[in-house]
Design an enzyme around this catalytic site. Structure first.
Site, PDB file in Angstrom:
ATOM      1  N   PHE A   1       0.892  -1.263  -0.070  1.00  0.00           N
ATOM      2  CA  PHE A   1       0.084  -0.105   0.078  1.00  0.00           C
ATOM      3  C   PHE A   1       0.971   1.267  -0.032  1.00  0.00           C
ATOM      4  O   PHE A   1       1.966   1.345   0.743  1.00  0.00           O
ATOM      5  CB  PHE A   1      -0.815   0.000   1.352  1.00  0.00           C
TER       6      PHE A   1
ATOM      7  N   ASP B   1       0.646  -5.233   7.890  1.00  0.00           N
ATOM      8  CA  ASP B   1      -0.727  -4.695   7.754  1.00  0.00           C
ATOM      9  C   ASP B   1      -1.732  -5.367   7.198  1.00  0.00           C
ATOM     10  O   ASP B   1      -2.210  -5.699   6.055  1.00  0.00           O
ATOM     11  CB  ASP B   1      -0.263  -3.574   6.548  1.00  0.00           C
TER      12      ASP B   1
ATOM     13  N   LYS C   1     -12.995  -0.396   7.590  1.00  0.00           N
ATOM     14  CA  LYS C   1     -12.920  -1.380   6.437  1.00  0.00           C
ATOM     15  C   LYS C   1     -13.855  -2.347   6.789  1.00  0.00           C
ATOM     16  O   LYS C   1     -15.041  -2.151   7.054  1.00  0.00           O
ATOM     17  CB  LYS C   1     -11.640  -1.653   6.046  1.00  0.00           C
TER      18      LYS C   1
ATOM     19  N   ARG D   1     -12.544  -2.643  -8.442  1.00  0.00           N
ATOM     20  CA  ARG D   1     -12.579  -3.589  -7.071  1.00  0.00           C
ATOM     21  C   ARG D   1     -13.818  -3.916  -6.551  1.00  0.00           C
ATOM     22  O   ARG D   1     -14.620  -2.750  -6.266  1.00  0.00           O
ATOM     23  CB  ARG D   1     -11.843  -2.895  -5.864  1.00  0.00           C
TER      24      ARG D   1
HETATM   25  C1  LIG Z   1      -6.705   1.389   3.999  1.00  0.00           C
HETATM   26  C2  LIG Z   1      -5.210   1.112   4.012  1.00  0.00           C
HETATM   27  C3  LIG Z   1      -4.626   2.052   5.064  1.00  0.00           C
HETATM   28  C4  LIG Z   1      -5.124   3.204   5.555  1.00  0.00           C
HETATM   29  O1  LIG Z   1      -4.568   4.217   6.315  1.00  0.00           O
HETATM   30  P1  LIG Z   1      -4.857   5.308   7.165  1.00  0.00           P
HETATM   31  O2  LIG Z   1      -3.889   5.645   7.992  1.00  0.00           O
HETATM   32  O3  LIG Z   1      -6.296   4.817   7.784  1.00  0.00           O
HETATM   33  O4  LIG Z   1      -5.610   6.192   5.918  1.00  0.00           O
HETATM   34  C5  LIG Z   1      -3.152   1.762   5.272  1.00  0.00           C
HETATM   35  N1  LIG Z   1      -2.872   0.430   4.933  1.00  0.00           N
HETATM   36  C6  LIG Z   1      -3.451  -0.530   4.259  1.00  0.00           C
HETATM   37  C7  LIG Z   1      -2.799  -1.648   3.694  1.00  0.00           C
HETATM   38  C8  LIG Z   1      -4.757   0.068   3.676  1.00  0.00           C
HETATM   39  O5  LIG Z   1      -5.472  -0.780   2.953  1.00  0.00           O
END
Ligand SMILES: *Cc1c(COP(=O)(O)O)cnc(C)c1O
Length: 406
Positions: free
Chosen positions: A123, A193, A219, A365
């Protein structure tokens, strides 16, 4: 031949969980991987927090309604979902900030090693955060390699291997146990993550020996827009791990107002400042969606929904490349398709009441949340997709205007 969706929905052991959600009429919601929908219990809980706790009891609520304990009590509901002890999880800040804290702690836990190793399809925010941390420290560096190159890149300079469990574009599920073991064999820590897997893919953080992990609250955990995130630090690291954001709520005695910082024992040291109580209350109530839910049943249904989605796309011979792994066990809880007009197709689908999202450069998606989706919803979504492309509805001018959030 596929079974009739009505039969699958009738026999679905999770069918009743849908009643816990407030889903708008006429909408098939396939974006729970970006923002989970509102739960009935959340509406009631936030109202009570406003009216009774903030409105009537005011500042006494920190003690009387135990606001001060929410980062731990909410975490205790997440812990069993990710295979952790309640004392190993904390709800605080955002995923990006939590990752910063954990990677900084991870570098310190492996003195003499300087590298954070990450995958190029990770990400992007995670890569930005890791890169920012490396340049702030000066002596650390971020190494980004293609996913297939990770094993070869695990040398004796890697302090932390930092990976997303699910590829946010394709939905491919990484082999968490094997990659964690590979990191350990190289003397590195594994930091995962789980933003796209917590709540839909059973995870065993303790069983697999994971060192550090983070995940999103908004999510598949349905905590609401901007819900706080959660972080995990394995018990064995907690006394040596240090947060780089040494705020007062991570102090051993916040209300002693000592001039010097002494970290709180255990996971609490990863708190920084005052927690967002309205958001925590929403997340707390949202997690009740998982009460009494068998995560292996969630996983079975998630795979079945994805398999059905892919079979329907193929049955209609739709002009999409299937970007997700075809084998269910290798997918997270989404199906991704590729099409050069992906953005405008997603817009046209929304006009038909099917909400998905788009990721650059060409990925559509479809998030599959087993707690509230029905097999009939999958059929309806693919039928709408078929209608959009058959009538070239995405050609309309209005579907080509990019909004700020895709
Ligand atoms: C959605 C997501 C985030 C989001 O991070 P925020 O700090 O809440 O904006 C981080 N890592 C992954 C893999 C995600 O899918």
């Amino acid at each position: 031949m596929l079974l009739d969706a009505a039969i699958l929905d009738r026999d679905d052991p999770l069918a009743l969980a849908r009643e816990r959600f407030e889903l708008p009429d006429g909408v098939v919601y396939l974006d729970g991987n970006s923002l989970g929908p509102l739960l009935r219990g959340v509406r009631e809980r936030v109202r009570r927090t406003l009216d009774v706790e903030w409105g009537r009891d005011l500042i006494r609520s920190w003690n009387v309604h135990r606001w001060i304990d929410l980062p731990r009590t909410v975490a205790a509901k997440i812990a069993p979902i990710v295979g952790a002890g309640a004392d190993e999880v904390l709800v605080a800040d955002s995923t990006s900030i939590d990752l910063f804290k954990l990677l900084a702690a991870g570098l310190e836990l492996r003195p003499g090693r300087r590298t954070i190793l990450a995958s190029s399809d990770g990400f992007p925010s995670d890569l930005y955060v890791a890169g920012g941390l490396a340049s702030l420290r000066g002596d650390a560096r971020l190494s980004v390699v293609p996913r297939e190159g990770i094993a070869a890149a695990l040398d004796d300079d890697v302090a932390v291997l930092c990976l997303s469990h699910v590829d946010f574009r394709t939905g491919a599920l990484l082999d968490l146990p094997a990659l964690t073991a590979a990191a350990h064999a190289a003397g590195a820590l594994a930091c995962w993550d789980l933003s796209h897997s917590a709540g839909v893919v059973p995870v065993d953080l303790d069983g697999d020996g994971v060192d550090l992990a983070v995940g999103c609250g908004y999510k598949f955990l349905n905590g609401g827009p901007g819900a706080p995130a959660w972080l995990f630090v394995a018990r064995r690291h907690q006394e040596a791990a240090r947060s780089p954001l040494a705020g007062w709520l991570g102090h051993a005695a916040p209300f002693a107002f000592e001039p010097g910082y002494r970290p709180a024992p255990g996971i609490d040291r990863f708190l920084c400042g005052t927690p967002p109580i309205l958001s925590l209350a929403a997340l707390d109530a949202a997690l009740d969606a998982y009460a009494g839910i068998d995560l292996s049943a969630v996983r079975r249904k998630s795979i079945a929904l994805g398999d059905r989605f892919i079979s329907r796309v193929r049955a209609f011979a739709l002009p999409f490349e299937i970007a997700s792994p075809l084998e269910g066990p290798r997918r997270g809880s989404q199906v991704s398709l590729r099409h050069p007009d992906g953005y405008s197709i997603v817009q046209a689908l929304a006009e038909r009441g099917v909400i998905a999202d788009f990721r650059e450069p060409d990925v559509l998606r479809f998030g599959l949340a087993p707690l509230y989706l029905r097999f009939a919803d999958v059929d309806a979504a693919v039928a709408a997709l078929s209608a959009v492309v058959a009538m070239a509805e995405h050609g309309a001018e209005r579907h080509h205007v990019r909004a700020a959030v895709t």
